[in-house]
Every structure is written in structure tokens, then in C-alpha cells.
Design a protein around this motif. Structure first.
Motif, PDB file in Angstrom:
ATOM      1  N   ALA A   2      11.474   2.802  -5.571  1.00 49.71           N
ATOM      2  CA  ALA A   2      10.683   4.011  -5.344  1.00 49.71           C
ATOM      3  C   ALA A   2       9.289   3.820  -5.913  1.00 49.71           C
ATOM      4  O   ALA A   2       9.091   3.065  -6.864  1.00 49.71           O
ATOM      5  N   MET A   3       8.335   4.486  -5.293  1.00 49.25           N
ATOM      6  CA  MET A   3       6.960   4.378  -5.738  1.00 49.25           C
ATOM      7  C   MET A   3       6.308   5.744  -5.608  1.00 49.25           C
ATOM      8  O   MET A   3       6.616   6.516  -4.698  1.00 49.25           O
ATOM      9  N   PHE A   4       5.416   6.040  -6.541  1.00 51.07           N
ATOM     10  CA  PHE A   4       4.771   7.341  -6.541  1.00 51.07           C
ATOM     11  C   PHE A   4       3.401   7.246  -7.173  1.00 51.07           C
ATOM     12  O   PHE A   4       3.161   6.404  -8.039  1.00 51.07           O
ATOM     13  N   GLY A   5       2.486   8.120  -6.729  1.00 53.89           N
ATOM     14  CA  GLY A   5       1.152   8.155  -7.313  1.00 53.89           C
ATOM     15  C   GLY A   5       0.321   9.198  -6.599  1.00 53.89           C
ATOM     16  O   GLY A   5       0.818   9.942  -5.755  1.00 53.89           O
TER      17      GLY A   5
ATOM     18  N   VAL B 153      11.281   0.921   4.661  1.00 47.49           N
ATOM     19  CA  VAL B 153      12.031   1.779   3.733  1.00 47.49           C
ATOM     20  C   VAL B 153      11.107   2.378   2.683  1.00 47.49           C
ATOM     21  O   VAL B 153      11.125   3.591   2.421  1.00 47.49           O
ATOM     22  N   LEU B 154      10.267   1.548   2.064  1.00 45.71           N
ATOM     23  CA  LEU B 154       9.373   2.033   1.021  1.00 45.71           C
ATOM     24  C   LEU B 154       8.315   2.972   1.580  1.00 45.71           C
ATOM     25  O   LEU B 154       7.896   3.917   0.907  1.00 45.71           O
ATOM     26  N   SER B 155       7.868   2.746   2.809  1.00 44.63           N
ATOM     27  CA  SER B 155       6.898   3.643   3.425  1.00 44.63           C
ATOM     28  C   SER B 155       7.498   5.021   3.650  1.00 44.63           C
ATOM     29  O   SER B 155       6.855   6.050   3.394  1.00 44.63           O
ATOM     30  N   ILE B 156       8.725   5.050   4.149  1.00 46.80           N
ATOM     31  CA  ILE B 156       9.389   6.344   4.353  1.00 46.80           C
ATOM     32  C   ILE B 156       9.534   7.073   3.019  1.00 46.80           C
ATOM     33  O   ILE B 156       9.201   8.255   2.892  1.00 46.80           O
TER      34      ILE B 156
END
Length: 233
Positions: free
Chosen positions: A77-80, A144-147
Motif C-alpha cells: 500500500a502507498m499513500f501521500g 494493483v498498486l495504481s488501483i
């Protein structure tokens, strides 16, 4: 090449696209509704460097990347966030409802990008057996990461607290007696959001808004985007 570098590259690309296009959508929506502030200040741009926020674009994503790579060896997961695009609400042709549309443009863009990423899965499926397995796996990881990045960014920003997009949408839709006190929360909004993220879950496991958003994104939200993109149930 070090094994984790390609994984890092696709995670950064997915996150940067999500954040940059989110902010650009605000600017283009404001311009369409009469406010050219972002254009005059050079923020009506698809150049990620123009939207960089030291904490939200560099420090927090970097921390999340480091923790995940060191603990589980991959990015789940990634967030910012980016530096907000400047909007002069009084330049909008209809300041109240115009601001609602400008605020909604960012999350709407992220949902659209999540759907586009899922649509990309169709040609990628056709490349199975054509591309090397490593390249195919990276493309799937990017999808997957883009979604996930886009859905996380959209839902987080829809939290009903100014200056998040959800708070500004709510201020524009509520009757004036209710909208005014909510709007006055904006100077303290980011402090409130940080308390919700870091303090509230420590008081009770059931009070974790980010945990709920993440669970939704990795569960029914993810499945819904795939279904909308024609990947079936």
C-alpha cells in the motif's frame, strides 16, 4: 539490478500519478468554472515537481516504502498527498456550488484512474506467455498498486473535514447555519485529521478511519473497480 528496485519504481510511479492528477483535476475544474489562479501561479500542470509537498509527497511515502520493504519485502500500500492547488473561491462563477465541483474533481479523478488501471488489465492478460514473467509481474503490480493508491487517496480526501475535499463538499451542500461552523474548522483541519489517524485508533480498535478505508480498498472497493472494468465477479 537489486531485486527490490523494480518494485520500488512501480510503487513510486503509481503514487506520483495518483497525487499529480488529483491536484491537476482541481486546477482544471477551477479554470473551467472561472478561476484562473492555479494557471497564473504555474500549478495547472501535469509536471509532478510542481505539486511536490515535502511531507506528503516525499517523507510519508518514503517512510511507508522503507517500512514495507524492510518488513515484508514488497509494497502492499502507498499513500501521500501533494501541495494543494490554489483556488480563489470568489472567482468561481458560482462560489458555493463551484467549490463543491472543484473539491469533488480530485477524488473523481482518482476513481477514474483506478478504473483505467483495471482496464489496463485486459491487454496485460493477453500478454501472458508473450512477455517475460518478470515483466508481466511488474505490470500486474503496477495495476494493483495504481488501483489501491487511487482508491486510498480518493476515500481519504472524502473524509468530511475541511480542508479535505469531503469537508469542502459538505460545506457547500449544508445549509448556511451548519456550513459556517464546519468551515471555521479548516485552520485546525489537518490537526484533527492527524488525531483521527494516530490517536483515535489507540483509544479503541473500532475507531480507526484509516484502517476502515484500507480494509474497504483492499476488499470490496478493489473488487468493485475490477467488476466495473469488466473483469467479472
Amino acid at each position: 539490478m537489486t531485486g527490490w528496485l523494480p518494485e520500488l519504481a512501480v510503487a513510486i510511479l503509481a503514487t506520483v500519478l495518483a497525487i499529480t492528477l488529483h491536484e491537476a483535476a482541481h486546477g482544471y475544474a477551477a479554470l473551467a468554472l472561472g478561476d484562473d489562479t492555479a494557471q497564473r501561479e504555474g500549478r495547472l500542470s501535469l509536471n509532478p515537481l510542481r505539486h511536490v509537498d515535502r511531507v506528503g509527497t516525499i517523507m510519508l511515502p518514503g517512510f511507508l516504502l522503507a517500512v514495507q520493504m524492510l518488513t515484508i519485502g514488497r509494497v502492499e500500500a502507498m499513500f501521500g498527498w501533494a501541495k494543494p492547488v490554489p483556488v480563489n473561491v470568489w472567482k468561481l462563477r458560482n462560489p458555493r456550488y463551484g467549490m463543491v465541483l472543484v473539491a469533488a474533481a480530485g477524488p473523481a479523478m482518482n476513481v477514474f484512474l483506478a478504473w483505467c488501471a483495471a482496464m489496463l488489465g485486459h491487454p496485460v492478460e493477453q500478454m501472458d506467455g508473450v512477455l517475460p514473467p518478470e515483466a508481466l509481474e511488474l505490470m500486474v503490480r503496477f495495476i494493483v498498486l495504481s488501483i489501491m493508491a487511487n482508491l486510498l487517496l480518493a476515500l481519504f480526501n472524502l473524509m468530511p473535514i475541511p480542508p479535505l475535499d469531503g469537508g469542502r463538499i459538505l460545506v457547500g451542500l449544508l445549509p448556511a447555519p451548519l456550513a459556517a461552523p464546519l468551515a471555521r474548522l479548516e485552520p485546525a483541519g489537518l490537526v484533527i485529521v492527524m488525531l483521527l489517524i494516530f490517536v483515535l485508533p489507540r483509544l479503541s480498535e473500532g475507531l480507526d478511519p484509516i484502517g476502515w478505508i484500507s480494509g474497504f480498498v483492499m476488499g470490496s472497493g478493489f473488487r468493485t473497480i475490477l467488476w466495473l472494468a469488466g473483469h467479472g465477479a
